[in-house]
Design a protein around this motif. Structure first.
Motif, short mmCIF file in Angstrom:
data_model
loop_
_atom_site.label_atom_id
_atom_site.label_comp_id
_atom_site.label_asym_id
_atom_site.label_seq_id
_atom_site.Cartn_x
_atom_site.Cartn_y
_atom_site.Cartn_z
N GLU A 1 -60.79 56.98 86.51
CA GLU A 1 -59.50 57.67 86.20
C GLU A 1 -58.28 56.58 86.36
OE1 GLU A 1 -56.47 61.34 87.64
OE2 GLU A 1 -58.75 61.39 88.37
N ALA A 2 -58.35 55.95 87.11
CA ALA A 2 -57.05 54.85 87.10
C ALA A 2 -57.49 53.89 85.88
CB ALA A 2 -57.36 54.18 88.54
N GLU A 3 -58.79 53.55 85.71
CA GLU A 3 -59.02 52.79 84.41
C GLU A 3 -58.56 53.38 83.10
OE1 GLU A 3 -62.51 50.54 82.16
OE2 GLU A 3 -63.00 51.46 84.20
N VAL A 4 -58.55 54.52 83.01
CA VAL A 4 -58.29 55.33 81.86
C VAL A 4 -56.88 55.55 81.83
CG1 VAL A 4 -58.40 57.78 80.89
CG2 VAL A 4 -60.48 56.71 81.82
N ARG A 5 -56.12 55.69 82.92
CA ARG A 5 -54.62 55.72 82.94
C ARG A 5 -54.08 54.42 82.56
NH1 ARG A 5 -51.95 59.94 84.90
NH2 ARG A 5 -53.51 61.66 85.97
N ALA A 6 -54.74 53.26 82.73
CA ALA A 6 -54.33 51.81 82.82
C ALA A 6 -54.38 51.58 81.12
CB ALA A 6 -54.95 50.92 83.63
N LYS A 7 -55.62 51.96 80.78
CA LYS A 7 -55.66 51.67 79.00
C LYS A 7 -54.67 52.61 78.48
CE LYS A 7 -60.59 50.65 79.26
NZ LYS A 7 -61.93 50.79 78.76
N GLY A 8 -54.58 53.87 78.75
CA GLY A 8 -53.61 54.82 78.33
C GLY A 8 -52.15 54.18 78.36
N ALA B 1 -51.21 51.02 78.45
CA ALA B 1 -51.17 49.93 77.59
C ALA B 1 -50.82 50.26 76.18
CB ALA B 1 -52.43 48.95 77.92
N LYS B 2 -51.65 51.41 75.74
CA LYS B 2 -51.60 52.14 74.37
C LYS B 2 -50.13 52.63 74.06
CE LYS B 2 -54.69 54.77 72.79
NZ LYS B 2 -55.90 55.77 72.83
N LEU B 3 -49.62 53.18 75.24
CA LEU B 3 -48.44 53.86 75.15
C LEU B 3 -47.17 52.72 74.94
CD1 LEU B 3 -46.54 56.48 75.01
CD2 LEU B 3 -46.57 56.43 77.48
N ALA B 4 -47.37 51.66 75.84
CA ALA B 4 -46.44 50.65 75.54
C ALA B 4 -46.31 50.03 74.20
CB ALA B 4 -46.75 49.48 76.57
N TYR C 1 -50.00 67.52 80.53
CA TYR C 1 -49.85 68.45 81.81
C TYR C 1 -50.19 67.08 82.91
CZ TYR C 1 -49.01 71.45 85.27
OH TYR C 1 -48.82 72.38 86.56
N GLU C 2 -51.22 66.40 82.72
CA GLU C 2 -51.57 65.27 83.61
C GLU C 2 -51.25 63.84 83.43
OE1 GLU C 2 -55.40 65.96 84.67
OE2 GLU C 2 -55.36 67.96 85.37
N ALA C 3 -50.86 63.85 82.13
CA ALA C 3 -50.18 62.67 81.62
C ALA C 3 -51.46 61.77 81.27
CB ALA C 3 -49.10 62.00 82.75
N ARG C 4 -52.40 62.30 81.11
CA ARG C 4 -53.76 61.42 80.68
C ARG C 4 -53.67 60.69 79.47
NH1 ARG C 4 -59.11 64.62 82.69
NH2 ARG C 4 -58.28 65.27 84.78
N ASP C 5 -53.12 61.12 78.52
CA ASP C 5 -53.04 60.19 77.21
C ASP C 5 -51.83 60.61 76.42
OD1 ASP C 5 -53.40 59.01 74.93
OD2 ASP C 5 -55.59 59.55 74.68
N LEU C 6 -50.58 60.06 76.93
CA LEU C 6 -49.64 60.32 76.20
C LEU C 6 -49.23 59.74 74.73
CD1 LEU C 6 -46.85 59.91 79.20
CD2 LEU C 6 -47.68 62.01 78.44
N LYS D 1 -51.39 60.31 72.50
CA LYS D 1 -52.02 61.50 71.62
C LYS D 1 -50.91 62.56 71.40
CE LYS D 1 -55.93 63.26 71.77
NZ LYS D 1 -57.35 63.87 72.48
N VAL D 2 -50.02 62.60 72.59
CA VAL D 2 -48.61 63.62 72.61
C VAL D 2 -47.90 63.06 71.46
CG1 VAL D 2 -46.99 64.59 73.77
CG2 VAL D 2 -49.24 64.26 74.88
N VAL D 3 -47.42 61.73 71.47
CA VAL D 3 -46.65 61.09 70.62
C VAL D 3 -47.03 61.27 69.13
CG1 VAL D 3 -45.37 58.88 70.12
CG2 VAL D 3 -45.64 59.71 72.51
N MET D 4 -48.23 60.93 69.22
CA MET D 4 -48.84 60.98 67.61
C MET D 4 -48.83 62.43 67.13
SD MET D 4 -52.10 58.28 68.06
CE MET D 4 -52.62 58.50 66.53
N CYS D 5 -49.06 63.20 68.06
CA CYS D 5 -49.10 64.68 67.51
C CYS D 5 -47.62 65.10 66.96
CB CYS D 5 -49.63 65.69 68.80
SG CYS D 5 -49.40 67.29 68.25
N LEU D 6 -46.79 64.86 67.94
CA LEU D 6 -45.37 65.17 67.48
C LEU D 6 -44.86 64.45 66.13
CD1 LEU D 6 -43.69 64.87 70.97
CD2 LEU D 6 -43.99 66.92 69.74
N HIS D 7 -45.35 63.24 65.97
CA HIS D 7 -45.06 62.62 64.63
C HIS D 7 -45.66 63.24 63.63
CE1 HIS D 7 -42.74 59.06 65.28
NE2 HIS D 7 -42.79 59.14 66.46
#
Length: 247
Positions: free
Chosen positions: A14-21, A23-26, A113-118, A120-126
């Motif tokens: 889970e920590a690895e997934v969050r770290a990748k997420g 990095a993408k969000l940055a 809700y769990e901030a797993r892949d923000l 995707k949230v940003v891309m969805c809003l766009h």
């Protein structure tokens, strides 16, 4: 022993997934700020928390889409219970899909809700913002609009009369019959007069040489010929008449 280590393995993954997420969000910080600015402008309410925390309970998203199209979400939950907050997010996504958002552009509830892949949230809003930029007039929405690089093509609907559709079907049937036959000579029936070499009614065309014998132009077919006069005992023989057959 194995079961004892499962929680640690899961936490590490889970920590690895969050770290990748993260990095993408940055790399999408500009797009995140654009989405936040748009939501603030539409609702008239500035964010008081970071992006993920502000949107986590789903209530702001529901109020936001209701500002664009009144009544999109009938009831906005204000409960602190997790399932009620996640229900808000689900209701926002359902309303957005009803307004044209594609399934491939939708994020999962836990992504926010769990901030797993923000990301995707940003891309969805766009993607949603791009749809509203095109379809705003359908909902009586006059802006403000999202500044986004995402483009949504307007649907180009065409309507046909029954006669036009019948003509199209007839044309399609004719095309299907003839497709793939452009380079093939049609074997039409030919009536020949005079000497026909046994080919009076054959549908071989009038070409003289067929594709089968195109490479045999120098070979003389032995054709029975009736000769008059002195025939040297060769009246009915198939000695040939120096002619090429159409075979």
């Amino acid at each position: 022993f194995i079961g004892h280590h499962y929680p640690q393995i899961n936490m590490a993954l889970e920590a690895e997934v969050r770290a990748k997420g993260d990095a993408k969000l940055a790399g999408m910080q500009h797009e995140l700020e654009q989405a936040q600015t748009w939501i603030e402008a539409v609702t008239g309410e500035p964010f008081s928390q970071p992006f993920a925390e502000e949107l986590k309970d789903g209530s702001k998203l529901c109020n936001f889409i209701n500002c664009i199209k009144a009544g999109s979400v009938k009831k906005v939950n204000t409960s602190k219970l997790a399932f009620k907050q996640m229900e808000n997010i689900t209701n926002f996504l359902k309303a957005a899909k009803g307004m044209g958002l594609g399934q491939t552009d939708v994020f999962d509830t836990i992504d926010l809700y769990e901030a797993r892949d923000l990301t995707k949230v940003v891309m969805c809003l766009h993607a949603f913002g791009a749809i509203i930029n095109v379809d705003a007039s359908k909902y009586g929405f006059g802006g403000p609009f999202l500044e986004t690089g995402v483009k949504i093509a307007k649907e180009n609907r065409r309507s046909y009369t029954q006669e036009q559709m019948a003509a199209q079907r007839a044309m399609a049937g004719q095309t299907a019959i003839n497709a793939g036959s452009a380079g093939v000579m049609e074997r039409s029936e030919v009536k020949k007069g005079g000497i026909t070499f046994g080919n009076d009614n054959a549908g071989a065309g009038d070409a003289g040489l067929s594709a089968q014998t195109a490479g045999s132009a120098g070979v003389m077919e032995r054709v029975g010929v009736q000769k008059t006069g002195i025939t040297f005992g060769n009246d009915q023989s198939g000695s040939g008449d120096a002619g090429l057959s159409a075979q």
